[in-house]
Design a protein around this motif. Structure first.
Motif, PDB file in Angstrom:
ATOM      1  N   PRO A   1       0.804  -1.232   0.000  1.00 19.36           N
ATOM      2  CA  PRO A   1       0.000   0.000   0.000  1.00 19.36           C
ATOM      3  C   PRO A   1       0.837   1.281   0.000  1.00 19.36           C
ATOM      4  O   PRO A   1       0.407   2.304  -0.497  1.00 19.36           O
ATOM      5  N   ALA A   2       2.046   1.206   0.520  1.00 22.15           N
ATOM      6  CA  ALA A   2       2.903   2.388   0.531  1.00 22.15           C
ATOM      7  C   ALA A   2       3.383   2.748  -0.875  1.00 22.15           C
ATOM      8  O   ALA A   2       3.736   3.899  -1.142  1.00 22.15           O
ATOM      9  N   ASP A   3       3.399   1.784  -1.788  1.00 21.01           N
ATOM     10  CA  ASP A   3       3.830   2.028  -3.169  1.00 21.01           C
ATOM     11  C   ASP A   3       2.752   2.692  -4.014  1.00 21.01           C
ATOM     12  O   ASP A   3       3.053   3.282  -5.044  1.00 21.01           O
ATOM     13  N   SER A   4       1.503   2.581  -3.606  1.00 25.73           N
ATOM     14  CA  SER A   4       0.413   3.110  -4.427  1.00 25.73           C
ATOM     15  C   SER A   4       0.271   4.613  -4.239  1.00 25.73           C
ATOM     16  O   SER A   4       0.496   5.150  -3.159  1.00 25.73           O
ATOM     17  N   VAL A   5      -0.091   5.280  -5.329  1.00 23.88           N
ATOM     18  CA  VAL A   5      -0.351   6.716  -5.304  1.00 23.88           C
ATOM     19  C   VAL A   5      -1.829   6.899  -5.614  1.00 23.88           C
ATOM     20  O   VAL A   5      -2.309   6.491  -6.669  1.00 23.88           O
ATOM     21  N   ILE A   6      -2.553   7.490  -4.670  1.00 22.62           N
ATOM     22  CA  ILE A   6      -4.000   7.657  -4.809  1.00 22.62           C
ATOM     23  C   ILE A   6      -4.323   9.142  -4.735  1.00 22.62           C
ATOM     24  O   ILE A   6      -3.849   9.837  -3.838  1.00 22.62           O
ATOM     25  N   GLY A   7      -5.132   9.592  -5.684  1.00 26.35           N
ATOM     26  CA  GLY A   7      -5.529  10.989  -5.698  1.00 26.35           C
ATOM     27  C   GLY A   7      -7.040  11.131  -5.788  1.00 26.35           C
ATOM     28  O   GLY A   7      -7.696  10.364  -6.484  1.00 26.35           O
ATOM     29  N   VAL A   8      -7.584  12.103  -5.059  1.00 27.35           N
ATOM     30  CA  VAL A   8      -9.017  12.399  -5.082  1.00 27.35           C
ATOM     31  C   VAL A   8      -9.153  13.904  -5.267  1.00 27.35           C
ATOM     32  O   VAL A   8      -8.535  14.680  -4.540  1.00 27.35           O
ATOM     33  N   SER A   9      -9.949  14.301  -6.246  1.00 25.52           N
ATOM     34  CA  SER A   9     -10.179  15.722  -6.465  1.00 25.52           C
ATOM     35  C   SER A   9     -11.586  15.929  -7.009  1.00 25.52           C
ATOM     36  O   SER A   9     -12.296  14.965  -7.304  1.00 25.52           O
ATOM     37  N   PHE A  10     -11.978  17.178  -7.140  1.00 26.50           N
ATOM     38  CA  PHE A  10     -13.288  17.493  -7.704  1.00 26.50           C
ATOM     39  C   PHE A  10     -13.202  18.840  -8.404  1.00 26.50           C
ATOM     40  O   PHE A  10     -12.273  19.619  -8.183  1.00 26.50           O
ATOM     41  N   ARG A  11     -14.168  19.080  -9.269  1.00 26.10           N
ATOM     42  CA  ARG A  11     -14.270  20.367  -9.935  1.00 26.10           C
ATOM     43  C   ARG A  11     -15.742  20.700 -10.137  1.00 26.10           C
ATOM     44  O   ARG A  11     -16.575  19.809 -10.269  1.00 26.10           O
ATOM     45  N   GLU A  12     -16.025  21.974 -10.141  1.00 27.93           N
ATOM     46  CA  GLU A  12     -17.394  22.442 -10.339  1.00 27.93           C
ATOM     47  C   GLU A  12     -17.583  22.799 -11.809  1.00 27.93           C
ATOM     48  O   GLU A  12     -16.762  23.517 -12.387  1.00 27.93           O
TER      49      GLU A  12
ATOM     50  N   VAL B   1     -18.034  17.398 -10.321  1.00 26.99           N
ATOM     51  CA  VAL B   1     -17.449  16.194 -10.913  1.00 26.99           C
ATOM     52  C   VAL B   1     -16.311  15.743 -10.008  1.00 26.99           C
ATOM     53  O   VAL B   1     -15.398  16.517  -9.719  1.00 26.99           O
ATOM     54  N   VAL B   2     -16.377  14.490  -9.549  1.00 22.73           N
ATOM     55  CA  VAL B   2     -15.318  13.951  -8.693  1.00 22.73           C
ATOM     56  C   VAL B   2     -14.392  13.084  -9.543  1.00 22.73           C
ATOM     57  O   VAL B   2     -14.836  12.402 -10.468  1.00 22.73           O
TER      58      VAL B   2
ATOM     59  N   GLU C   1       9.758  -3.009 -14.117  1.00 31.93           N
ATOM     60  CA  GLU C   1       8.620  -2.434 -13.401  1.00 31.93           C
ATOM     61  C   GLU C   1       7.933  -1.409 -14.303  1.00 31.93           C
ATOM     62  O   GLU C   1       8.588  -0.609 -14.953  1.00 31.93           O
ATOM     63  N   ILE C   2       6.595  -1.463 -14.326  1.00 29.67           N
ATOM     64  CA  ILE C   2       5.816  -0.462 -15.047  1.00 29.67           C
ATOM     65  C   ILE C   2       4.769   0.105 -14.098  1.00 29.67           C
ATOM     66  O   ILE C   2       4.343  -0.565 -13.155  1.00 29.67           O
ATOM     67  N   GLN C   3       4.378   1.335 -14.343  1.00 28.65           N
ATOM     68  CA  GLN C   3       3.367   1.990 -13.517  1.00 28.65           C
ATOM     69  C   GLN C   3       1.997   1.763 -14.162  1.00 28.65           C
ATOM     70  O   GLN C   3       1.781   2.160 -15.304  1.00 28.65           O
ATOM     71  N   VAL C   4       1.108   1.126 -13.430  1.00 28.31           N
ATOM     72  CA  VAL C   4      -0.256   0.908 -13.906  1.00 28.31           C
ATOM     73  C   VAL C   4      -1.111   2.029 -13.326  1.00 28.31           C
ATOM     74  O   VAL C   4      -1.144   2.230 -12.115  1.00 28.31           O
ATOM     75  N   HIS C   5      -1.778   2.755 -14.203  1.00 23.92           N
ATOM     76  CA  HIS C   5      -2.509   3.954 -13.802  1.00 23.92           C
ATOM     77  C   HIS C   5      -3.935   3.891 -14.329  1.00 23.92           C
ATOM     78  O   HIS C   5      -4.185   3.406 -15.429  1.00 23.92           O
ATOM     79  N   HIS C   6      -4.877   4.387 -13.509  1.00 25.55           N
ATOM     80  CA  HIS C   6      -6.262   4.509 -13.973  1.00 25.55           C
ATOM     81  C   HIS C   6      -6.879   5.768 -13.382  1.00 25.55           C
ATOM     82  O   HIS C   6      -6.642   6.097 -12.231  1.00 25.55           O
ATOM     83  N   HIS C   7      -7.658   6.431 -14.198  1.00 27.91           N
ATOM     84  CA  HIS C   7      -8.338   7.668 -13.821  1.00 27.91           C
ATOM     85  C   HIS C   7      -9.834   7.438 -14.012  1.00 27.91           C
ATOM     86  O   HIS C   7     -10.259   6.919 -15.045  1.00 27.91           O
ATOM     87  N   ALA C   8     -10.624   7.823 -13.014  1.00 24.62           N
ATOM     88  CA  ALA C   8     -12.086   7.688 -13.127  1.00 24.62           C
ATOM     89  C   ALA C   8     -12.719   8.990 -12.666  1.00 24.62           C
ATOM     90  O   ALA C   8     -12.228   9.634 -11.738  1.00 24.62           O
ATOM     91  N   GLU C   9     -13.798   9.358 -13.326  1.00 29.49           N
ATOM     92  CA  GLU C   9     -14.538  10.544 -12.888  1.00 29.49           C
ATOM     93  C   GLU C   9     -16.022  10.326 -13.089  1.00 29.49           C
ATOM     94  O   GLU C   9     -16.456   9.745 -14.065  1.00 29.49           O
ATOM     95  N   PHE C  10     -16.784  10.789 -12.093  1.00 27.02           N
ATOM     96  CA  PHE C  10     -18.235  10.688 -12.090  1.00 27.02           C
ATOM     97  C   PHE C  10     -18.833  12.023 -11.678  1.00 27.02           C
ATOM     98  O   PHE C  10     -18.221  12.771 -10.910  1.00 27.02           O
ATOM     99  N   HIS C  11     -20.033  12.276 -12.144  1.00 29.12           N
ATOM    100  CA  HIS C  11     -20.784  13.440 -11.655  1.00 29.12           C
ATOM    101  C   HIS C  11     -21.340  13.089 -10.285  1.00 29.12           C
ATOM    102  O   HIS C  11     -21.818  11.968 -10.077  1.00 29.12           O
ATOM    103  N   GLN C  12     -21.289  14.031  -9.389  1.00 26.39           N
ATOM    104  CA  GLN C  12     -21.784  13.767  -8.047  1.00 26.39           C
ATOM    105  C   GLN C  12     -23.318  13.786  -8.052  1.00 26.39           C
ATOM    106  O   GLN C  12     -23.942  14.637  -8.689  1.00 26.39           O
ATOM    107  N   PHE C  13     -23.903  12.822  -7.402  1.00 22.50           N
ATOM    108  CA  PHE C  13     -25.344  12.676  -7.359  1.00 22.50           C
ATOM    109  C   PHE C  13     -25.949  13.541  -6.252  1.00 22.50           C
ATOM    110  O   PHE C  13     -25.264  13.969  -5.343  1.00 22.50           O
ATOM    111  N   ARG C  14     -27.253  13.713  -6.325  1.00 25.37           N
ATOM    112  CA  ARG C  14     -28.075  14.414  -5.329  1.00 25.37           C
ATOM    113  C   ARG C  14     -27.905  15.872  -5.420  1.00 25.37           C
ATOM    114  O   ARG C  14     -27.295  16.657  -5.020  1.00 25.37           O
TER     115      ARG C  14
END
Length: 149
Positions: free
Chosen positions: A97-108, A115-116, A136-149
């Motif tokens: 888990p220390a090797d993983s890079v996790i990012g969370v952001s949002f924009r209006e 959008v998160v 070694e290769i870096q496996v990366h994925h980006h996901a974004e969703f509109h926030q509900f409610r």
């Protein structure tokens, strides 16, 4: 006398000549077969790894989209989303888990919709050091969703 020659092989063949040919063919084919097996294993592992990283990003984006936050609760919201993604990454036995890079952001958006976005990057290490390919290769994925409610 003719049936004796049929059981041994062709007339004129030495008794161990066919066994020697078989051993030589095996010695030539075995390294190529093992190379193919290890290449298939590494390819399957990287596909599985990529899928689990994508799942972690999507699970985090889903959690972030389903839970609204205010300025006061933004830190707890980020922490919750990161925890969900780390929990999903725990399904990868070979990931520290220390090797993983996790990012969370949002924009209006101008329409007022939030959008998160989540990003996950985890290093993948091959079983075999392949010539001309990185260990070694870096496996990366980006996901974004509109926030509900």
């Amino acid at each position: 006398m003719r049936w004796i020659h049929r059981r041994r092989g062709k007339i004129g063949d030495a008794p161990g000549q066919r066994a020697g040919a078989t051993a030589t063919e095996f010695a030539i084919v075995l390294p190529m077969f093992l190379l193919l097996v290890f290449a298939c294993c590494d390819f399957a592992r990287v596909i599985q790894f990529r899928q689990l990283v994508a799942n972690a990003a999507r699970v985090g984006a889903t959690r972030a989209a389903l839970n609204r936050f205010t300025e006061a609760t933004e830190a707890d919201w980020r922490s919750d989303v990161v925890d969900v993604m780390r929990e999903e990454l725990s399904n990868l036995a070979s990931v520290d888990p220390a090797d993983s890079v996790i990012g969370v952001s949002f924009r209006e958006l101008p329409s007022g919709v939030r959008v998160v976005e989540t990003e996950v990057t985890v290093p993948f290490r091959t079983v075999v050091q392949w010539p001309a390919l990185p260990k070694e290769i870096q496996v990366h994925h980006h996901a974004e969703f509109h926030q509900f409610r």
